[in-house]
Write a protein that holds these residues in place. Structure first.
Motif, PDB file in Angstrom:
ATOM      1  N   GLU A 172       1.938   2.204  -3.414  1.00  0.00           N
ATOM      2  CA  GLU A 172       1.154   3.112  -4.118  1.00  0.00           C
ATOM      3  C   GLU A 172       1.362   4.272  -4.066  1.00  0.00           C
ATOM      4  O   GLU A 172       0.862   4.831  -5.281  1.00  0.00           O
ATOM      5  CB  GLU A 172      -0.253   2.211  -4.102  1.00  0.00           C
ATOM      6  CG  GLU A 172      -0.914   0.657  -4.369  1.00  0.00           C
ATOM      7  CD  GLU A 172      -2.369   0.551  -4.103  1.00  0.00           C
ATOM      8  OE1 GLU A 172      -3.109   0.920  -3.616  1.00  0.00           O
ATOM      9  OE2 GLU A 172      -2.505  -0.355  -4.198  1.00  0.00           O
ATOM     10  N   ALA A 173       1.113   4.693  -3.194  1.00  0.00           N
ATOM     11  CA  ALA A 173       1.155   5.779  -2.701  1.00  0.00           C
ATOM     12  C   ALA A 173       2.074   6.254  -3.379  1.00  0.00           C
ATOM     13  O   ALA A 173       2.580   7.634  -3.833  1.00  0.00           O
ATOM     14  CB  ALA A 173       1.407   6.044  -0.934  1.00  0.00           C
ATOM     15  N   TYR A 174       3.551   5.916  -3.317  1.00  0.00           N
ATOM     16  CA  TYR A 174       4.650   6.432  -3.858  1.00  0.00           C
ATOM     17  C   TYR A 174       4.375   6.958  -5.676  1.00  0.00           C
ATOM     18  O   TYR A 174       4.399   7.433  -5.992  1.00  0.00           O
ATOM     19  CB  TYR A 174       5.799   5.242  -3.579  1.00  0.00           C
ATOM     20  CG  TYR A 174       7.367   5.434  -4.517  1.00  0.00           C
ATOM     21  CD1 TYR A 174       7.984   6.310  -4.192  1.00  0.00           C
ATOM     22  CD2 TYR A 174       6.879   4.577  -5.274  1.00  0.00           C
ATOM     23  CE1 TYR A 174       9.240   6.115  -4.968  1.00  0.00           C
ATOM     24  CE2 TYR A 174       8.383   5.251  -5.886  1.00  0.00           C
ATOM     25  CZ  TYR A 174       9.512   5.477  -6.345  1.00  0.00           C
ATOM     26  OH  TYR A 174      10.659   6.343  -7.144  1.00  0.00           O
ATOM     27  N   TRP A 175       3.825   5.136  -5.725  1.00  0.00           N
ATOM     28  CA  TRP A 175       3.775   5.500  -7.317  1.00  0.00           C
ATOM     29  C   TRP A 175       3.073   6.039  -7.998  1.00  0.00           C
ATOM     30  O   TRP A 175       2.360   7.702  -9.219  1.00  0.00           O
ATOM     31  CB  TRP A 175       3.696   4.223  -7.745  1.00  0.00           C
ATOM     32  CG  TRP A 175       4.544   3.242  -7.929  1.00  0.00           C
ATOM     33  CD1 TRP A 175       4.675   1.763  -6.933  1.00  0.00           C
ATOM     34  CD2 TRP A 175       5.691   3.068  -9.049  1.00  0.00           C
ATOM     35  NE1 TRP A 175       5.930   1.713  -7.115  1.00  0.00           N
ATOM     36  CE2 TRP A 175       6.430   2.374  -8.386  1.00  0.00           C
ATOM     37  CE3 TRP A 175       5.848   4.326 -10.044  1.00  0.00           C
ATOM     38  CZ2 TRP A 175       7.469   2.189  -9.574  1.00  0.00           C
ATOM     39  CZ3 TRP A 175       7.052   4.044 -10.767  1.00  0.00           C
ATOM     40  CH2 TRP A 175       8.291   3.031 -10.027  1.00  0.00           C
ATOM     41  N   LEU A 176       1.909   6.770  -6.938  1.00  0.00           N
ATOM     42  CA  LEU A 176       1.055   7.690  -7.038  1.00  0.00           C
ATOM     43  C   LEU A 176       1.162   8.852  -7.529  1.00  0.00           C
ATOM     44  O   LEU A 176       1.184   9.803  -8.503  1.00  0.00           O
ATOM     45  CB  LEU A 176       0.218   7.782  -5.538  1.00  0.00           C
ATOM     46  CG  LEU A 176      -1.572   9.134  -6.144  1.00  0.00           C
ATOM     47  CD1 LEU A 176      -1.927   8.388  -7.236  1.00  0.00           C
ATOM     48  CD2 LEU A 176      -1.981   9.115  -5.040  1.00  0.00           C
ATOM     49  N   TYR A 177       2.332   9.473  -6.276  1.00  0.00           N
ATOM     50  CA  TYR A 177       3.037  10.903  -6.163  1.00  0.00           C
ATOM     51  C   TYR A 177       4.120  10.861  -7.546  1.00  0.00           C
ATOM     52  O   TYR A 177       4.388  11.790  -8.162  1.00  0.00           O
ATOM     53  CB  TYR A 177       2.837  11.289  -5.519  1.00  0.00           C
ATOM     54  CG  TYR A 177       2.342  11.689  -4.257  1.00  0.00           C
ATOM     55  CD1 TYR A 177       1.173  12.230  -4.565  1.00  0.00           C
ATOM     56  CD2 TYR A 177       2.167  10.852  -2.941  1.00  0.00           C
ATOM     57  CE1 TYR A 177       0.780  12.623  -3.650  1.00  0.00           C
ATOM     58  CE2 TYR A 177       1.364  11.026  -2.553  1.00  0.00           C
ATOM     59  CZ  TYR A 177       0.444  11.511  -2.867  1.00  0.00           C
ATOM     60  OH  TYR A 177      -0.879  12.396  -1.531  1.00  0.00           O
ATOM     61  N   GLN A 178       5.183   9.816  -8.217  1.00  0.00           N
ATOM     62  CA  GLN A 178       5.674   9.947  -9.204  1.00  0.00           C
ATOM     63  C   GLN A 178       4.755   9.382 -10.254  1.00  0.00           C
ATOM     64  O   GLN A 178       5.168  10.790 -11.440  1.00  0.00           O
ATOM     65  CB  GLN A 178       6.433   8.024  -9.393  1.00  0.00           C
ATOM     66  CG  GLN A 178       7.056   7.447  -8.515  1.00  0.00           C
ATOM     67  CD  GLN A 178       8.188   9.076  -8.392  1.00  0.00           C
ATOM     68  OE1 GLN A 178       9.012   9.420  -7.829  1.00  0.00           O
ATOM     69  NE2 GLN A 178       8.859   7.870  -9.601  1.00  0.00           N
ATOM     70  N   LEU A 182       0.747  -1.234  -0.024  1.00  0.00           N
ATOM     71  CA  LEU A 182       0.075   0.215   0.074  1.00  0.00           C
ATOM     72  C   LEU A 182       0.870   1.373   0.279  1.00  0.00           C
ATOM     73  O   LEU A 182       0.303   2.277  -0.849  1.00  0.00           O
ATOM     74  CB  LEU A 182      -0.861  -0.329   1.579  1.00  0.00           C
ATOM     75  CG  LEU A 182      -2.440  -0.871   1.211  1.00  0.00           C
ATOM     76  CD1 LEU A 182      -2.669  -1.303   2.326  1.00  0.00           C
ATOM     77  CD2 LEU A 182      -3.182  -1.255   0.030  1.00  0.00           C
ATOM     78  N   LYS A 183       2.189   0.945   0.605  1.00  0.00           N
ATOM     79  CA  LYS A 183       2.800   2.640   1.119  1.00  0.00           C
ATOM     80  C   LYS A 183       3.454   2.986  -0.337  1.00  0.00           C
ATOM     81  O   LYS A 183       3.782   3.386  -1.200  1.00  0.00           O
ATOM     82  CB  LYS A 183       4.244   2.347   2.013  1.00  0.00           C
ATOM     83  CG  LYS A 183       3.315   2.502   3.497  1.00  0.00           C
ATOM     84  CD  LYS A 183       4.847   2.539   4.285  1.00  0.00           C
ATOM     85  CE  LYS A 183       3.852   2.808   5.613  1.00  0.00           C
ATOM     86  NZ  LYS A 183       4.872   1.818   6.353  1.00  0.00           N
TER      87      LYS A 183
END
Lengths: 281, 281, 281
Positions: free
Chosen positions: B235-241, B232-233
């Motif tokens: 996912e959050a990293y890739w979201l802002y990428q 899940l973390k």
């Protein structure tokens, strides 16, 4: 314990089954109100041993739960973060909390579930969908993001990598039969069958002890996150968590007293036996 | 950026789709020339944001990609190594690099894919196969080895353990329908349908932003290698990428301006919406 | 090496295939006698390179293997333990040992397999079931425990999370076709077909080198417990484990001498080739 005061859904209790019916505006948008309601729901469910099963359905004839609120999405940060800085998003945190409540959770899908709505369905333990009414889509790739309510993480835990990638990269609608074939849902059912199917399943599970439901569920989730040797130890841990709180020993005594293991007739009737012992506490 | 100068395939670009057509000798043998070409292709793809999708097909009417070169296999070391000494093999390294290119990759399987050829297909994101023409086999067990181009590792990420073990231990041919039923491919298609199916899918994905395609893809692969809390973390990293490089915010603004979340008619037409916003950059 | 002296089954060897036929009391109860026999069987199999495949079947016309002995279950501890205190249970330890024997293992399911009996089937490499005769159930949740013979751990390694949770939480019978659709078994077969199907498969695998069978099998199990980069290194490790003990190099030399990679006719006949080289040692 009353399940009242929610803005985006109503909840009605029938013995051990809580039916949560989304009914919020014209499309059941998944915004702060719904997240707040779901978080509150999870908080109560975590302390409730009378409710054994939660069924999520919709009052809207076309939409189960809509995608995440674009009014929030349009204000997303556009600044990249490092791996260390990445923190759980609100939607992720709430859906992960729902995913791990001690009750068995069932998504009864009789309308669209797209984006965050579908990610919510993936966070439920089981999914059943009505043919002709259900469609799901992960449209995020086309909007410039990725499914980040647990959808990218949970997809490959439901289906193989290849199908997970097609679903997420194609951003197209999948109907109930395709969903069943790809494995995102447990089963596709006729619209006039799904009600009874889910009802029967929910009532059946609701007869079982709360602590063994929880042990089974937590263990299945743990299992795929651990190597087999650690997973097996977790099973042993959950076994004694269950037996310390359930009437397991009494029930096996009954089964043993019936000479279950020497009688083929009894073996044929396991389905009856497992329901009969539910009154042994 | 020109995709030229390869020995074992030609590559042609049509907007965001690169079609790679294997055409090497009588059987498309998977030897040093092909590995070298694939490594060079991956190197270019890693720096290319115009190509969004790569389709791998064959000019050979019977063979997609042949197995690994027996001329290399007959000279394999026969000395056991320790766990620490074990290093990535050439085939593994190249296929893993292809597997993680930022583009969506599609194997369009209209002929045999056996041994390393099938391992290459497994290293693609998605697989579609033509009925009557496609067969796959992992014959390694019968030759005295194991599928060691990522095949043993990737098989159980596509299908359950039981079917993975049968495929690898039986060393027999599986046709397109069996492959679909077991889940090694996304779908089996009629020979006269597969072209259009893959073309439509490739062109659709190619309209989406390069950075969200990459974020989606990398995240799905990361997901099954991590426990859910770490996934899940990620996912959050890739979201802002993604949001730092894509027009996500503008697109959600458009969606919001259209009153998407209050309008059932708009909700019915998500498929149109997701394509319409592709010109918002 | 003789496979004799067992209480709960007989074992007969036909070339490289060992057929284990459960025949113990009226219902093939899974108690201390069976665990002791299975542990003894595994101990022998671990040192045996002549047996390549083990088929588990039943002499009982209705029951493959019964659930775990209620006479033991009724005396279970009811004291919760900490994560650190949790130790492998007897059933887990024996089934995990069976799961990792160097031979390919096949469950030939022509009767009920419930509870621990089904967990034993899940510990085999492959599962085939007869329509109309096979049923499985994990009834543990209804008894107040969870499937703790590896069943909770292995279920999600066979099927997606949603179907694993339904199977374990519903505690109901599933027939052969449902088992195939959900993926707990490899295939459902007609009662008059399963014998020949399993026999053909077992004899085929039994022709292959013991060390490559073991390498393939151990690697598939390792694969899903490791991130892809570590899994690929494990493949390389197992490759040289195999080549150091099998005639792989000679067999690839033969294939190369036949001009396999320049001859489409040879490529069409891989199925013949892989069997033909089995006499090259």
């Amino acid at each position: 314990m009353a399940y009242e005061g929610y803005t985006t859904f109503t909840a009605s209790q029938d013995e051990g089954v809580l039916t949560v019916t989304f009914d919020f505006g014209s499309v059941n948008v998944q915004g702060q109100e719904m997240l707040s309601d779901l978080n509150g729901l999870a908080m109560r469910l975590e302390r409730d041993r009378d409710i054994k099963v939660v069924v999520f359905q919709s009052a809207n004839p076309e939409i189960w739960v809509c995608h995440y609120d674009t009014n929030l999405l349009k204000d997303m940060s556009t600044e990249a973060v490092s791996r260390e800085e990445a923190k759980l998003l609100d939607l992720q945190a709430v859906l992960e909390r729902i995913s791990k409540v001690p009750q068995a959770t069932i998504a009864k899908l009789e309308g669209f579930a797209r984006g965050g709505g579908h990610e919510f369905a993936l966070a439920c333990d089981m999914r059943f969908a009505a043919r002709g009414k259900y469609k799901f889509m992960q449209m995020e790739v086309g909007m410039g993001i990725l499914p980040c309510g647990g959808g990218a993480s949970r997809m490959a835990r439901q289906v193989g990598l290849g199908r997970a990638l097609e679903i997420i990269l194609s951003a197209r609608d999948f109907d109930a039969d395709e969903a069943e074939a790809y494995g995102t849902i447990n089963k596709a059912l006729e619209p006039d069958e799904i009600g009874e199917y889910v009802d029967t399943l929910a009532k059946r599970i609701a007869k079982f002890p709360a602590e063994s439901i929880n042990a089974c569920k937590q263990m299945v989730y743990e299992s795929i996150d651990k190597p087999i040797d650690e997973a097996l130890k977790a099973e042993a841990y959950w076994l004694y968590q269950a037996t310390s709180k359930t009437p397991a020993v009494k029930r096996f005594q009954i089964a043993d007293d019936q000479g279950l293991e020497h009688d083929i007739e009894n073996q044929r009737n396991w389905n009856k036996l497992v329901m009969d012992v539910q009154n042994i506490n």
